[in-house]
Design a protein around this motif. Structure first.
Motif, short mmCIF file in Angstrom:
data_model
loop_
_atom_site.label_atom_id
_atom_site.label_comp_id
_atom_site.label_asym_id
_atom_site.label_seq_id
_atom_site.Cartn_x
_atom_site.Cartn_y
_atom_site.Cartn_z
N GLU A 12 -35.99 16.03 83.59
CA GLU A 12 -35.15 16.68 84.59
C GLU A 12 -33.74 16.90 84.07
O GLU A 12 -33.11 17.91 84.39
N HIS A 13 -33.25 15.98 83.26
CA HIS A 13 -31.90 16.14 82.70
C HIS A 13 -31.85 17.32 81.73
O HIS A 13 -30.92 18.12 81.75
N ILE A 14 -32.86 17.44 80.88
CA ILE A 14 -32.88 18.56 79.91
C ILE A 14 -33.06 19.89 80.64
O ILE A 14 -32.47 20.91 80.25
N GLU A 15 -33.86 19.89 81.70
CA GLU A 15 -34.10 21.14 82.43
C GLU A 15 -32.86 21.63 83.16
O GLU A 15 -32.79 22.81 83.53
N ARG A 16 -31.89 20.79 83.37
CA ARG A 16 -30.69 21.19 84.10
C ARG A 16 -29.77 22.09 83.28
O ARG A 16 -28.95 22.81 83.85
N PHE A 17 -29.89 22.07 81.97
CA PHE A 17 -29.01 22.87 81.13
C PHE A 17 -29.44 24.34 81.17
O PHE A 17 -30.61 24.65 80.93
N PRO A 18 -28.52 25.25 81.45
CA PRO A 18 -28.87 26.69 81.45
C PRO A 18 -29.27 27.16 80.06
O PRO A 18 -28.80 26.64 79.05
N ARG A 19 -30.14 28.16 80.03
CA ARG A 19 -30.65 28.68 78.76
C ARG A 19 -30.41 30.18 78.68
O ARG A 19 -30.32 30.87 79.69
N TYR A 55 -33.16 40.87 71.34
CA TYR A 55 -34.28 41.67 70.84
C TYR A 55 -35.16 40.76 69.99
O TYR A 55 -34.69 40.16 69.03
N SER A 56 -36.41 40.69 70.31
CA SER A 56 -37.34 39.93 69.49
C SER A 56 -38.74 40.10 70.05
O SER A 56 -38.92 40.27 71.26
N SER A 57 -39.74 40.05 69.16
CA SER A 57 -41.12 40.11 69.62
C SER A 57 -41.56 38.79 70.22
O SER A 57 -42.52 38.72 70.96
N ARG A 58 -40.86 37.73 69.88
CA ARG A 58 -41.14 36.41 70.42
C ARG A 58 -39.89 35.88 71.11
O ARG A 58 -38.81 35.92 70.56
N VAL A 59 -40.07 35.40 72.32
CA VAL A 59 -38.93 34.95 73.12
C VAL A 59 -38.48 33.58 72.64
O VAL A 59 -39.28 32.64 72.58
N HIS A 60 -37.21 33.47 72.27
CA HIS A 60 -36.59 32.20 71.92
C HIS A 60 -35.51 31.90 72.94
O HIS A 60 -34.77 32.79 73.35
N GLN A 61 -35.43 30.64 73.32
CA GLN A 61 -34.42 30.22 74.28
C GLN A 61 -33.38 29.37 73.58
O GLN A 61 -33.70 28.54 72.72
N TYR A 62 -32.11 29.59 73.98
CA TYR A 62 -30.98 28.94 73.34
C TYR A 62 -30.15 28.20 74.39
O TYR A 62 -29.95 28.70 75.50
N LEU A 63 -29.68 27.03 74.01
CA LEU A 63 -28.71 26.30 74.82
C LEU A 63 -27.31 26.66 74.35
O LEU A 63 -27.12 27.35 73.35
N ASP A 64 -26.33 26.18 75.07
CA ASP A 64 -24.94 26.49 74.76
C ASP A 64 -24.60 26.07 73.33
O ASP A 64 -25.04 25.03 72.84
N LYS A 90 -33.21 25.97 70.91
CA LYS A 90 -32.22 26.03 69.84
C LYS A 90 -30.83 26.05 70.46
O LYS A 90 -30.67 26.30 71.65
N PHE A 91 -29.85 25.81 69.62
CA PHE A 91 -28.47 25.81 70.09
C PHE A 91 -27.74 27.02 69.51
O PHE A 91 -27.96 27.40 68.36
N GLY A 92 -26.88 27.62 70.31
CA GLY A 92 -26.12 28.78 69.86
C GLY A 92 -26.78 30.07 70.29
O GLY A 92 -27.27 30.21 71.40
N GLN A 137 -17.57 18.86 79.56
CA GLN A 137 -18.99 18.55 79.50
C GLN A 137 -19.72 18.92 80.78
O GLN A 137 -20.87 19.37 80.74
N GLU A 138 -19.08 18.77 81.92
CA GLU A 138 -19.77 19.06 83.18
C GLU A 138 -20.12 20.53 83.32
O GLU A 138 -21.00 20.90 84.11
N ILE A 139 -19.44 21.41 82.56
CA ILE A 139 -19.70 22.84 82.68
C ILE A 139 -21.07 23.21 82.15
O ILE A 139 -21.64 24.26 82.48
N PHE A 140 -21.67 22.30 81.32
CA PHE A 140 -22.98 22.60 80.73
C PHE A 140 -24.08 22.65 81.79
O PHE A 140 -25.11 23.27 81.58
N TYR A 141 -23.87 21.97 82.92
CA TYR A 141 -24.92 21.90 83.93
C TYR A 141 -24.90 23.10 84.87
O TYR A 141 -25.86 23.31 85.61
N PHE A 142 -23.83 23.88 84.87
CA PHE A 142 -23.69 24.96 85.84
C PHE A 142 -24.00 26.30 85.20
O PHE A 142 -23.84 26.49 83.99
N ARG A 143 -24.44 27.21 86.04
CA ARG A 143 -24.66 28.58 85.58
C ARG A 143 -23.32 29.29 85.54
O ARG A 143 -22.66 29.44 86.56
N GLN A 144 -22.93 29.74 84.35
CA GLN A 144 -21.63 30.36 84.19
C GLN A 144 -21.70 31.86 84.49
O GLN A 144 -22.77 32.48 84.47
N LEU A 145 -20.54 32.43 84.73
CA LEU A 145 -20.45 33.86 85.02
C LEU A 145 -20.56 34.64 83.72
O LEU A 145 -19.87 34.34 82.74
#
Length: 383
Positions: free
Chosen positions: A188-195, A200-209, A248-250, A330-338
């Protein structure tokens, strides 16, 4: 909406963490388990060398049951039993060769308090032809290479009508194992971070902040769950993250052509035949020729615009969305940013660029917005 000159500075996204591929086949424990299932020799966890499974000594009964089977046939029988099948299947097979019968004659016991037998058993060997050959208990144990304790367990289960079940490793006395509640809290803690997903890619990759890493995530987890400070160490958090998430990060540093990725995957695929791979190779060659022709045409137009002032040429594209605000809290990582959108229009004549930036609260990324910016640019910057 803000218009600004193009800047040469570009923030490169951090590359995702490299994960070593797991190869369970080369693990020592798995090699040991595989050898045990196949009846091969192996070294136990205590360092003791276990001999391969083989037929035992003669039974010594008056029927001479073991002599009915030559050594070659014994080897075939024991190799079929230990062919890598799980222990439950092997025990079920052996139990099927044992038959429960009533006791025909009871003899007096030497000990007065000895428990009388509740049933008698008949044993048989299953040949390759499908015929069953009746043998004594000692011959059954010798030919199949099983111990007296194994036979006693199978006969006890057979009397009660139960099937054999391997209960090894199913106990709950492992001190290092984590409870389901702890694992749920980590997930649940990992799922809270926005992705963010790839552009563009044929395979979807998700990135954290890009400012995040597993060490920071673990620190935030301990800060929220101080009671798990001694139970969930960084090493366990990192292991859980790698085994359950492909994040991944970045951000991706370059955009990838989806058509090139799709055709490249077909060419490298092991499931397609040679004819399909040749077709994919031909399509990739044609696609690259078209791309090269497009870029050559773009260069020709750029030269034309630079040599003839009355000709204008522009290119435009959206850059990657930018988060707002960009602050090291650090707390900004949990929120969906504009999200901030930026459309860049590049002038081929003087090699200059202009950005139109706005956030998602003002407008979307659609054809109406693009036409508005294009009209404004032509009226403002094209003479």
């Amino acid at each position: 909406m803000i218009s600004s000159n193009e800047s040469d500075d570009s923030a490169e996204g951090l590359q995702g963490s490299r994960k070593r591929k797991r190869n369970p086949k080369v693990w020592k424990d798995n090699k040991r388990k595989t050898a045990a299932l196949k009846g091969e020799a192996y070294v136990s966890t205590s360092g003791k060398r276990v001999a391969p499974k083989s037929s035992g000594s003669p039974c010594g009964c008056k029927e001479k049951c073991t002599e009915k089977f030559p050594m070659k046939k014994k080897t075939i029988l024991i190799s079929k039993l230990y062919d890598g099948r799980p222990k439950n299947e092997r025990d079920t097979f052996l139990q099927g060769l044992i038959e429960v019968t009533t006791i025909s004659r009871r003899r007096g016991r030497v000990q007065a308090n000895a428990k009388p037998k509740s049933a008698s058993f008949k044993y048989s060997i299953l040949e390759s032809s499908g015929n069953r050959v009746a043998v004594c208990k000692r011959a059954f144990m010798s030919i199949y290479g099983v111990s007296h304790m194994q036979i006693q367990r199978l006969t006890t289960l057979l009397v009660t009508g139960a099937s054999p079940r391997d209960l090894r490793g199913l106990h709950n006395n492992r001190p290092r194992s984590k409870s389901d509640e702890v694992l749920i809290r980590i997930r649940e803690h990992i799922e809270r971070f926005p992705r963010k997903s790839t552009h563009y890619s044929s395979r979807v990759h998700q990135y954290l902040d890009a400012r995040l890493n597993v060490k920071t995530m673990h620190s935030l987890f301990i800060k929220e769950n101080p009671d798990l400070q001694h139970d969930v160490k960084y090493e366990f958090y990192l292991k859980y993250f790698k085994e359950n998430y492909a994040l991944k990060f970045g951000r991706p540093q370059v955009d990838v052509c989806s058509e090139c990725e799709r055709l490249g995957a077909k060419i490298k695929s092991k499931d397609l035949n040679d004819n399909a791979k040749r077709v994919a190779t031909a399509e990739l060659i044609v696609h690259k020729r078209r791309a090269k022709k497009f870029y050559n045409k773009l260069q020709d137009i750029q030269k034309l615009c630079q040599n003839r002032p009355e000709v204008a040429g522009i290119t435009l594209d959206y850059i990657q969305n930018l988060p707002l605000p960009n602050i090291p809290v650090q707390e900004i990582f949990y929120f969906r940013q504009l999200w901030v959108y930026a459309l860049e229009i590049h002038n081929l004549s003087d090699n200059s660029g202009h950005f139109y930036t706005y956030h998602e609260g003002h407008a979307c990324k659609g054809p109406n917005e693009v036409c508005t910016f294009l009209k404004n640019y032509i009226e403002t910057h094209i003479p």
